[in-house]
Write an enzyme that holds these catalytic residues in place. Sequence first.
Site, PDB file in Angstrom:
ATOM      1  N   SER A  78      -7.830   5.030   4.178  1.00  0.00           N
ATOM      2  CA  SER A  78      -7.095   4.577   2.938  1.00  0.00           C
ATOM      3  C   SER A  78      -7.243   2.909   3.048  1.00  0.00           C
ATOM      4  O   SER A  78      -7.838   2.356   2.233  1.00  0.00           O
ATOM      5  CB  SER A  78      -5.264   4.477   2.503  1.00  0.00           C
ATOM      6  OG  SER A  78      -5.495   5.940   2.069  1.00  0.00           O
ATOM      7  N   ASN A 106      -2.426  19.401   1.003  1.00  0.00           N
ATOM      8  CA  ASN A 106      -3.777  18.108   1.748  1.00  0.00           C
ATOM      9  C   ASN A 106      -3.427  17.980   3.089  1.00  0.00           C
ATOM     10  O   ASN A 106      -4.234  19.053   3.713  1.00  0.00           O
ATOM     11  CB  ASN A 106      -3.820  17.028   0.456  1.00  0.00           C
ATOM     12  CG  ASN A 106      -4.720  16.340   1.335  1.00  0.00           C
ATOM     13  OD1 ASN A 106      -4.419  15.319   2.872  1.00  0.00           O
ATOM     14  ND2 ASN A 106      -5.730  15.910   0.543  1.00  0.00           N
ATOM     15  N   LYS A 111       5.615   1.949   8.853  1.00  0.00           N
ATOM     16  CA  LYS A 111       4.129   2.616   9.785  1.00  0.00           C
ATOM     17  C   LYS A 111       2.753   1.746   9.244  1.00  0.00           C
ATOM     18  O   LYS A 111       2.183   1.434  10.159  1.00  0.00           O
ATOM     19  CB  LYS A 111       4.220   4.250   8.088  1.00  0.00           C
ATOM     20  CG  LYS A 111       2.823   5.193   8.706  1.00  0.00           C
ATOM     21  CD  LYS A 111       2.402   6.125   7.570  1.00  0.00           C
ATOM     22  CE  LYS A 111       3.430   6.964   6.752  1.00  0.00           C
ATOM     23  NZ  LYS A 111       3.249   7.527   6.114  1.00  0.00           N
ATOM     24  N   LYS A 169       1.397  -1.281   0.048  1.00  0.00           N
ATOM     25  CA  LYS A 169      -0.467   0.118  -0.004  1.00  0.00           C
ATOM     26  C   LYS A 169       1.023   1.530   0.236  1.00  0.00           C
ATOM     27  O   LYS A 169       2.051   1.329   0.990  1.00  0.00           O
ATOM     28  CB  LYS A 169      -0.617   0.194   1.189  1.00  0.00           C
ATOM     29  CG  LYS A 169      -1.909   0.999   1.609  1.00  0.00           C
ATOM     30  CD  LYS A 169      -3.200   0.979   0.778  1.00  0.00           C
ATOM     31  CE  LYS A 169      -4.221   1.882   0.226  1.00  0.00           C
ATOM     32  NZ  LYS A 169      -3.720   3.091  -0.252  1.00  0.00           N
ATOM     33  N   LYS A 192       5.521   2.929  -2.252  1.00  0.00           N
ATOM     34  CA  LYS A 192       5.227   3.587  -3.072  1.00  0.00           C
ATOM     35  C   LYS A 192       5.307   4.155  -4.387  1.00  0.00           C
ATOM     36  O   LYS A 192       6.415   2.833  -5.428  1.00  0.00           O
ATOM     37  CB  LYS A 192       6.312   4.863  -2.118  1.00  0.00           C
ATOM     38  CG  LYS A 192       6.081   6.009  -2.378  1.00  0.00           C
ATOM     39  CD  LYS A 192       4.848   6.392  -1.215  1.00  0.00           C
ATOM     40  CE  LYS A 192       4.733   7.936  -1.102  1.00  0.00           C
ATOM     41  NZ  LYS A 192       3.994   7.597   0.288  1.00  0.00           N
ATOM     42  N   THR A 250      -5.418  12.641   6.445  1.00  0.00           N
ATOM     43  CA  THR A 250      -4.172  13.347   6.977  1.00  0.00           C
ATOM     44  C   THR A 250      -3.601  14.519   8.262  1.00  0.00           C
ATOM     45  O   THR A 250      -3.210  14.270   8.699  1.00  0.00           O
ATOM     46  CB  THR A 250      -3.032  12.472   6.017  1.00  0.00           C
ATOM     47  OG1 THR A 250      -3.212  11.541   5.330  1.00  0.00           O
ATOM     48  CG2 THR A 250      -1.059  12.989   6.296  1.00  0.00           C
TER      49      THR A 250
HETATM   50  P1  NAD Z   1       0.186  18.371  -1.683  1.00  0.00           P
HETATM   51  O1  NAD Z   1       1.694  18.082  -2.937  1.00  0.00           O
HETATM   52  O2  NAD Z   1      -0.566  18.188  -1.246  1.00  0.00           O
HETATM   53  O3  NAD Z   1       1.296  19.644  -0.882  1.00  0.00           O
HETATM   54  C1  NAD Z   1       2.553  19.695  -0.597  1.00  0.00           C
HETATM   55  C2  NAD Z   1       2.458  20.977  -0.447  1.00  0.00           C
HETATM   56  O4  NAD Z   1       4.118  21.509   0.174  1.00  0.00           O
HETATM   57  C3  NAD Z   1       2.323  22.512  -1.134  1.00  0.00           C
HETATM   58  O5  NAD Z   1       1.986  23.381  -1.004  1.00  0.00           O
HETATM   59  C4  NAD Z   1       3.334  22.487  -1.821  1.00  0.00           C
HETATM   60  O6  NAD Z   1       3.608  24.428  -2.231  1.00  0.00           O
HETATM   61  C5  NAD Z   1       4.733  22.487  -0.852  1.00  0.00           C
HETATM   62  N1  NAD Z   1       5.552  22.369  -0.995  1.00  0.00           N
HETATM   63  C6  NAD Z   1       6.871  21.736  -1.205  1.00  0.00           C
HETATM   64  N2  NAD Z   1       7.893  22.056  -1.328  1.00  0.00           N
HETATM   65  C7  NAD Z   1       7.692  23.359  -0.751  1.00  0.00           C
HETATM   66  C8  NAD Z   1       8.656  23.823   0.072  1.00  0.00           C
HETATM   67  N3  NAD Z   1      10.432  23.377  -0.351  1.00  0.00           N
HETATM   68  N4  NAD Z   1       8.952  24.876   1.120  1.00  0.00           N
HETATM   69  C9  NAD Z   1       7.333  24.733   1.511  1.00  0.00           C
HETATM   70  N5  NAD Z   1       6.368  24.451   0.769  1.00  0.00           N
HETATM   71  C10 NAD Z   1       7.254  23.629   0.035  1.00  0.00           C
HETATM   72  O7  NAD Z   1       1.761  16.736  -0.388  1.00  0.00           O
HETATM   73  P2  NAD Z   1       0.605  16.263   0.742  1.00  0.00           P
HETATM   74  O8  NAD Z   1      -0.222  15.682   0.198  1.00  0.00           O
HETATM   75  O9  NAD Z   1       0.088  17.575   1.545  1.00  0.00           O
HETATM   76  O10 NAD Z   1       2.485  15.641   0.887  1.00  0.00           O
HETATM   77  C11 NAD Z   1       2.920  16.432   1.592  1.00  0.00           C
HETATM   78  C12 NAD Z   1       3.699  15.647   3.015  1.00  0.00           C
HETATM   79  O11 NAD Z   1       3.208  14.789   3.398  1.00  0.00           O
HETATM   80  C13 NAD Z   1       5.127  14.524   1.402  1.00  0.00           C
HETATM   81  O12 NAD Z   1       5.956  14.286   2.680  1.00  0.00           O
HETATM   82  C14 NAD Z   1       3.570  13.216   1.893  1.00  0.00           C
HETATM   83  O13 NAD Z   1       4.645  12.325   1.479  1.00  0.00           O
HETATM   84  C15 NAD Z   1       3.341  13.846   3.038  1.00  0.00           C
HETATM   85  N6  NAD Z   1       2.201  12.509   2.924  1.00  0.00           N
HETATM   86  C16 NAD Z   1       1.169  12.426   2.285  1.00  0.00           C
HETATM   87  C17 NAD Z   1      -0.871  11.784   2.783  1.00  0.00           C
HETATM   88  C18 NAD Z   1      -1.713  12.161   1.851  1.00  0.00           C
HETATM   89  O14 NAD Z   1      -2.736  11.489   2.768  1.00  0.00           O
HETATM   90  N7  NAD Z   1      -1.580  13.367   1.269  1.00  0.00           N
HETATM   91  C19 NAD Z   1      -0.309  11.030   3.634  1.00  0.00           C
HETATM   92  C20 NAD Z   1       1.068  10.599   4.733  1.00  0.00           C
HETATM   93  C21 NAD Z   1       2.261  11.376   4.364  1.00  0.00           C
END
Ligand code: NAD
Length: 419
Positions: A352, A222, A95, A71, A107, A191
């Site tokens: 999920s 997100n 995790k 997953k 991934k 999340t």
């Molecule tokens: P997303 O694409 O929705 O948002 C990412 C955000 O980070 C955006 O606002 C982008 O502009 C910003 N960003 C990118 N580079 C940046 C920087 N250098 N400085 C500041 N901001 C920056 O992605 P997401 O789903 O919110 O994921 C964010 C993190 O959370 C990732 O590490 C992802 O692996 C992790 N994550 C996400 C989920 C999920 O359910 N979406 C679950 C677990 C972990």
Amino acid sequence: MTAYRGPVFEMAVKQFEVIANYLGIPDDARPRLLLPKRSVTVSCPIHRDDGTTAVFEGYRVQHHLTLGPTKGGTRFAPTVDLGEVAALAIWMSWKCALVGLPYGGAKGGINVDPSSLSKRELEALSRRYMQEMIPFVGPHTDVMAPDLGTNEQIMAWFMDTYSMYQGQTVTEIVTGKPVSAGGTLGRREATGRGVAHLVRRAADELKIRLNGATAVVQGFGNVGSIAALELHNMGVKVIAVSDHTGALYQSRGLDIPQLVRHAASQGSLDGYSNELALDPAEMLTMPCDVLVPAAVERVIDAEIAGKLRCRILAEGANGPTTPEADRILEGRQEEIFLIPDILCNSGGVVVSYFEWVQDLQRLFWEEEEVMRREYQLLDRAFERVLARSGRENIFNRTAAMAIGVERVRSAKETRGLFP
Ligand code: NAD
């Protein structure tokens, strides 16, 4: 020798070595636990709007299949390579094991800047990537989800493409879909809600009153935007937020609901306010009660770790803290309470999992039920981590990873080595 390379993969290896040494895992047992079971690299050609053809490289890594299907999310970003995807798959395994889900980690991703594509090009690339993945994934083999740069719409295209090839609708092939396409209520928020819930648990431990406390959130996608909104709703003053376009600061607390609306309509924080602009380099080291890195990996290095001025470090992103920074933070445990990534952002994979279960059963839950069960699993994992770090006098990350690695190891030992 391994095909996986790069700084993020090296970070996952170093973190594992710390835990393997702590747990006394023999050298010959380590590669079986650490190295991914399978990986695939695909070329995804699409027609560009200007009539040319472009090819993008995509990857999928399945870390281990010992506890069930794999997953994990799918990342569309210009940094994506096989090593980064492998590291993220490995973290997903620890995790899922920590929170007790019947999954191994996976991934995937494409090396692309999604903002450089039109909507039609993005749909073509998403569909082609899924089509290339069909021989390797399945609802009982490997289930995809969103991550950096992907969203509900892309998950709907993945599901539709897979279903077209099967000749029937297979909603359970991906999670994080829109509710209208077989998604679950509460997944989009899961999340960020989980991050805020665990911040509340940590604040209770530290006897910090969240009403009036301050928070800084890096990343406003997100995870970051929902975490900021939930903290705001708890009475926390979110004094600074940032995304890839810049950072904003207001000492009395930013208007988070308005910022969420702005980001939803404009696609980023850009254009919200010039007066509130802040140098993004100052974000992480600002004094605050709660710091939430929710953007990308390796933003907290040893230098920044020494300068952090938060009480709670809630890792919404995967891998925001380098192993060198960990050594500093381990020495600052009395000042800074770490909620490690594999615990802090696990609400996403937990919901999920609920989505997958609901899709398989064709029986859908109310949002309250989803949230109640999410918090129940997060509470259980939080309490296990705290109990272990207290009992063995270890860093919260060591405790969380030790629980995850031990569970995978024990399942492998019980099943034995085939043939
Ligand atoms: P997303 O694409 O929705 O948002 C990412 C955000 O980070 C955006 O606002 C982008 O502009 C910003 N960003 C990118 N580079 C940046 C920087 N250098 N400085 C500041 N901001 C920056 O992605 P997401 O789903 O919110 O994921 C964010 C993190 O959370 C990732 O590490 C992802 O692996 C992790 N994550 C996400 C989920 C999920 O359910 N979406 C679950 C677990 C972990």
